[in-house]
Design a protein around this motif. Structure first.
Motif, mmCIF file in Angstrom:
data_model
loop_
_atom_site.group_PDB
_atom_site.id
_atom_site.type_symbol
_atom_site.label_atom_id
_atom_site.label_comp_id
_atom_site.label_asym_id
_atom_site.label_seq_id
_atom_site.Cartn_x
_atom_site.Cartn_y
_atom_site.Cartn_z
ATOM 1 N N ALA A 1 0.833 -1.197 0.000
ATOM 2 C CA ALA A 1 0.000 0.000 0.000
ATOM 3 C C ALA A 1 0.872 1.253 0.000
ATOM 4 N N ASP A 2 0.341 2.338 -0.599
ATOM 5 C CA ASP A 2 1.009 3.643 -0.473
ATOM 6 C C ASP A 2 0.878 4.152 0.953
ATOM 7 N N ARG A 3 -0.328 3.974 1.491
ATOM 8 C CA ARG A 3 -0.564 4.426 2.865
ATOM 9 C C ARG A 3 -1.618 3.562 3.513
ATOM 10 N N ILE A 4 -1.573 3.567 4.816
ATOM 11 C CA ILE A 4 -2.587 2.900 5.620
ATOM 12 C C ILE A 4 -3.214 3.957 6.528
ATOM 13 N N ILE A 5 -4.518 4.083 6.452
ATOM 14 C CA ILE A 5 -5.261 5.031 7.275
ATOM 15 C C ILE A 5 -5.835 4.271 8.461
ATOM 16 N N GLU B 1 -11.180 -0.586 11.488
ATOM 17 C CA GLU B 1 -10.073 0.055 12.198
ATOM 18 C C GLU B 1 -9.045 0.687 11.274
ATOM 19 N N ALA B 2 -8.964 0.196 10.040
ATOM 20 C CA ALA B 2 -7.907 0.681 9.156
ATOM 21 C C ALA B 2 -8.274 0.413 7.693
ATOM 22 N N MET B 3 -7.586 1.119 6.823
ATOM 23 C CA MET B 3 -7.844 1.030 5.387
ATOM 24 C C MET B 3 -6.513 1.155 4.655
ATOM 25 N N ALA B 4 -6.239 0.212 3.764
ATOM 26 C CA ALA B 4 -5.013 0.243 2.962
ATOM 27 C C ALA B 4 -5.329 0.802 1.581
ATOM 28 N N THR C 1 -9.670 -4.774 10.095
ATOM 29 C CA THR C 1 -8.895 -4.553 11.308
ATOM 30 C C THR C 1 -7.547 -3.936 10.939
ATOM 31 N N GLN C 2 -6.897 -3.380 11.935
ATOM 32 C CA GLN C 2 -5.576 -2.806 11.680
ATOM 33 C C GLN C 2 -4.608 -3.897 11.231
ATOM 34 N N LYS C 3 -4.749 -5.073 11.815
ATOM 35 C CA LYS C 3 -3.865 -6.196 11.435
ATOM 36 C C LYS C 3 -4.077 -6.562 9.962
ATOM 37 N N GLU C 4 -5.330 -6.587 9.518
ATOM 38 C CA GLU C 4 -5.628 -6.945 8.124
ATOM 39 C C GLU C 4 -5.067 -5.905 7.164
ATOM 40 N N ALA C 5 -5.201 -4.632 7.534
ATOM 41 C CA ALA C 5 -4.671 -3.575 6.670
ATOM 42 C C ALA C 5 -3.149 -3.609 6.620
#
Length: 548
Positions: free
Chosen positions: A5-9, A24-27, A38-42
């Motif tokens: 990913a370029d970034r993880i939000i 919790e997060a988005m890639a 989840t943050q772990k998945e992203a």
């Protein structure tokens, strides 16, 4: 192995994916969403160059504005913004201030006055002449259904006591038969000789002007039904094209062409298709829709009602005949356009639904069934009409910005014209949703300035004026839930514009268009939703607006 990913939000993400749950997060990579969860998945998409960003507050998909006259921001660029005043003198002061700031002006142009402030006789040339006699002055009402001219503008336009009323329009006259300077509906076009010609470059600036406001309010997609007495729609569309060519158009825009009853249909239809062709190479802006007017507005007695007005022995009337409307709607749909129709009165809604059903039935018989036809405004709509809308998949584009009790509007416009019972039932929301109708939201900019999307969400939930202590609600039974309001502002708006495959929710494969709010709306008391702010707006993973 996942691509990086370029970034993880990272933050409290409400993806509007139908689950009703937070993520919790988005890639994100190259403007697209790789994963939401989840943050772990992203973080499975994290590489050596991936940037992780922690966001506070709440993250939502970008909002869609379902009906905004974007290029009418030219009125603000070129002239005086009248805003809302409680008395005519307030408008005169604003015009005087503008004249002092523009000593070389050759005309006075602008918009935003409210007809209800002026009483039964309406705005008059005599009043304008007290501050502006030598320059032509043409001012547009906040609802864009009437114009206010001074004597100089009347003279330049050639409007006199014997000028006949055009079809579906009125030159308001006093008891002696003299034109007062107030032009309603199609009569507005008579003032065009006194209005400056506007270039595509100015319209490009108008789109940029609106775009700044939109991004500050989390709007990433917009539908503009092109409408103005000038009918210079090709110039307005060219303004969009110029802006995209210069890589300055950030919003995704879909346009509608207003086909009016006094148009020569074949000529107007040809122009509409030509604009579609002119924009065919554009990615951000497209001409997709034919826009119709079935009626006008309540305060001009031009809204078409099932029963008489409370103050007059008339129910108004349609702006277009049923036979013509049925023909034009079918022809536009056969050419691949969606339909978007202005309806204020309940009888107008009936007419539009009849036209839609007639056309959809014919096209369904030929194998087509994906329709995105919409009715907008819907001030009065009967329960049986709602059922027909739901049955035939007709969308509603509502204006929550108006769904509150205002003494000026309710007491001076709506109750006197409609009567207490109808006025109290106006602008349904809960009933439309319960009938099974898909709704999107709109400000009708520049009727509402600024179009603050969080106010729209607040009003859908509360139906009481934002930031006003002890504000009275307008028919509290029509309030909807916060979750429903967010869906209307996001995924349902994307559906209206046929963009739900790439926008409107935060899901894998979709565009990374999202809004970062200062607060989690679900944690706020419902009457404090309007206290939240848009902190950031992203389009394609790029931050286009930041408040902080």
């Amino acid at each position: 192995m996942h691509e990086f990913a370029d970034r993880i939000i990272i933050g409290k993400i409400y993806p509007v994916d139908g689950s009703g749950k937070f993520a919790e997060a988005m890639a994100i990579r190259d403007g697209k969403i790789l994963a939401v969860g989840t943050q772990k998945e992203a973080e499975e998409y994290k590489g050596p160059d991936t940037v992780a960003e922690q966001k506070s507050g709440m993250i939502l998909p970008g909002f869609t504005e379902g009906h905004a006259h974007v290029t009418c921001a030219s009125e603000m660029i070129l002239g005086v913004a009248l805003g809302h005043e409680d008395e005519p003198e307030g408008y005169l002061r604003r015009i005087e201030d503008w004249l002092k700031s523009n000593p070389g002006a050759e005309y006075v142009f602008g918009s935003g006055y409210d007809n209800g402030v002026f009483g039964p006789e309406g705005p008059t040339a005599k009043l304008l002449d007290t501050i502006c006699r030598d320059l032509p002055a043409v001012l547009v009402a906040s609802d864009h259904h009437s114009r206010w001219l001074n004597t100089k503008a009347l003279q330049i336009a050639g409007i006199c006591d014997t000028t006949p009323n055009p079809m579906n329009g009125e030159i308001v006259r006093d008891e002696a038969g003299h034109a007062t300077g107030w032009l309603k509906e199609t009569a507005m076009a008579l003032a065009n000789p006194a209005v400056p010609e506007i270039s595509p470059a100015v319209y490009a600036s108008a789109v940029e002007y609106y775009q700044r406001i939109a991004l500050a309010n989390g709007v990433t997609n917009v539908f503009e039904p092109l409408f103005d007495p000038l009918r210079d729609y090709s110039a307005r569309a060219e303004g969009y094209r110029l802006l995209e060519q210069e890589e300055k158009l950030l919003l995704t825009a879909r346009l509608g062409y207003s086909l009016e009853a006094d148009d020569d249909f074949s000529t107007a239809f040809s122009k509409m298709k030509q604009i579609r062709d002119d924009l065919s190479a554009c990615t951000k802006v497209q001409m997709t829709t034919a826009k119709f007017f079935v009626d006008g507005v309540v305060e001009c007695h031009t809204a078409f009602l099932r029963g008489n007005y409370a103050d007059a022995e008339t129910c108004g009337g349609p702006m277009i005949g049923s036979e013509r409307l049925n023909h034009d709607v079918l022809a536009a749909m056969e050419a691949g356009f969606d339909i978007h129709t202005h309806v204020i009165g309940d009888a107008a809604a009936d007419m539009a639904i009849d036209a839609y059903v007639n056309a959809q039935d014919k096209l369904e018989a030929r194998g087509r069934n994906d329709f995105r036809n919409a009715l907008t405004h819907l001030q009065l709509v009967a329960p049986d009409a709602m059922d027909r809308m739901a049955k035939h998949g007709i969308l509603g584009v509502v204006n929550p910005y108006w769904h509150y009790f205002s003494p000026v509007y309710f007491e001076e416009l709506e109750k006197p014209y409609l009567g207490v019972e109808r006025a109290s039932e106006e602008y349904p929301m809960r009933s439309l949703l319960d009938a099974g109708i898909h709704l999107s939201q709109a400000s009708d900019f520049p009727v509402t300035v600024p179009p603050r999307t969080l106010d729209s969400i607040h009003l859908m939930v509360n139906r009481a004026e934002p930031r006003v202590e002890d504000a009275l609600p307008l028919n509290k039974a029509q309030c909807i839930s916060l979750n429903e309001a967010i869906e209307i502002a996001t995924i349902r708006g994307a559906e209206q514009l046929r963009l739900e495959h790439c926008k409107g929710s935060l899901e894998k494969g979709k565009d990374a268009d999202f809004v970062v709010l200062s607060e989690d709306l679900f944690s706020l008391p419902v009457d404090q939703i309007c206290s939240a702010e848009v902190n950031e707006t992203y389009i394609g993973g790029t931050r286009c607006y930041s408040r902080i």
